[in-house]
Design an enzyme around this catalytic site. Structure first.
Site, PDB file in Angstrom:
ATOM      1  N   GLN A 144      22.853  -5.511   4.484  1.00 40.34           N
ATOM      2  CA  GLN A 144      21.598  -6.232   4.717  1.00 40.34           C
ATOM      3  C   GLN A 144      20.639  -5.343   5.506  1.00 40.34           C
ATOM      4  O   GLN A 144      19.512  -5.744   5.777  1.00 40.34           O
ATOM      5  CB  GLN A 144      21.874  -7.495   5.531  1.00 40.34           C
ATOM      6  N   HIS A 159      18.307  -5.876   1.165  1.00 41.35           N
ATOM      7  CA  HIS A 159      16.964  -6.060   1.739  1.00 41.35           C
ATOM      8  C   HIS A 159      16.116  -4.792   1.669  1.00 41.35           C
ATOM      9  O   HIS A 159      15.109  -4.673   2.354  1.00 41.35           O
ATOM     10  CB  HIS A 159      17.072  -6.555   3.192  1.00 41.35           C
ATOM     11  N   CYS A 199      -1.699   2.746  -4.431  1.00 43.24           N
ATOM     12  CA  CYS A 199      -1.017   3.657  -5.342  1.00 43.24           C
ATOM     13  C   CYS A 199      -2.017   4.555  -6.079  1.00 43.24           C
ATOM     14  O   CYS A 199      -3.056   4.088  -6.541  1.00 43.24           O
ATOM     15  CB  CYS A 199      -0.218   2.829  -6.352  1.00 43.24           C
TER      16      CYS A 199
HETATM   17 ZN   LIG Z   1       1.509   1.920  -8.705  1.00 45.67          ZN
END
Ligand SMILES: [Zn+2]
Length: 253
Positions: free
Chosen positions: A106, A126, A159
């Site tokens: 986790q 996680h 991004c």
């Molecule tokens: Zn992307």
């Protein structure tokens, strides 16, 4: 049964390990506290002082993204300095001995990989906070790249390919559990003969279901945690002692 003392617990654990050929460790925050990484969920932990930023807020709001990254950068010294503990090293020794087909965690701190376990054999429920991904196309970004962009513009970057937000590669509140990892964790739980739940209070679902799945599938269940857990009654052995001290004797295996 609950080990009467540390020595008794270590002896019983040693016997179970010797009898087993497919051991699956399942680790929570308790294994990493010895390395200086705080338990975010504990009383006084980060999440009780700073409300976690839910996934939908991160996606919708530039200010939320900026705040999330400011918090992450504030933690960087701690994460960068953290070294595998005796607990991590003991599990790595069992892995190198060929007894551990895979490990479920986790934790998001990358310390199992740092201890020598092949990243492909670490199932991270996680995610991982030591790098970032675009939430749209999944492109990986390193934290240094994010930091440089953040410092230059004062804003969390997007991004380069698809302009969606870039986020630590962790699973946030309100974000779906990763399907592939859940599937792999279930398979490991079903196929092991010894399941070691280490440093987890076993209250966060669905992750907390894996010890019970292993037990139902015929494995022995050992729980090592300083405090009682929700599932102690199902365990073949419960060791309520410090994880470093309990697993320390197995580091040299
Ligand atoms: Zn992307």
């Amino acid at each position: 049964m609950i080990a009467t003392d540390l020595q008794n617990g270590v002896e019983r654990l040693g016997e179970l390990i010797a009898q087993s050929s497919a051991i699956v460790p399942f680790t929570g925050a308790g294994i990493s506290t010895e390395s200086g990484i705080p338990d975010f969920r504990s009383p006084g932990g980060l999440w009780t002082r700073n409300r976690p930023i839910p996934f939908d807020e991160f996606v919708a709001d530039q200010d939320a993204r900026d705040e999330a990254w400011r918090r992450r950068f504030a933690m960087e010294e701690t994460f960068a300095a953290a070294k595998p503990t005796r607990g991590h090293r003991a599990l790595a020794a069992l892995y190198k001995a060929g007894k551990v087909p895979g490990l479920i965690t986790q934790n998001i701190d990358n310390l199992h990989q740092a201890s020598g376990i092949n990243p492909a054999d670490v199932v991270e429920l996680h995610g991982n906070t030591t790098y970032a991904r675009c939430i749209g196309c999944g492109t990986r970004y390193e934290l240094a790249w994010v930091k440089q962009r953040f410092d230059a513009s004062g804003q969390a970057p997007s991004c380069l390919r698809c302009e969606q937000p870039v986020k630590t590669a962790t699973i946030s509140f309100g974000q779906a559990m990763p399907e592939d990892e859940m599937q792999r964790a279930a398979e490991l739980s079903e196929r092991c003969d010894l399941f070691l739940a280490i440093g987890s209070s076993l209250v966060v679902w669905p992750a907390a279901g894996f010890p019970l799945l292993a037990k139902r599938s015929g494995a022995k269940l050992v729980i090592i945690n300083n405090e009682p857990t929700e599932q102690d009654e199902h365990a073949d052995l419960v060791i309520r002692h410090d994880i470093g001290e309990t697993l320390g004797p197995f580091v040299g295996n």
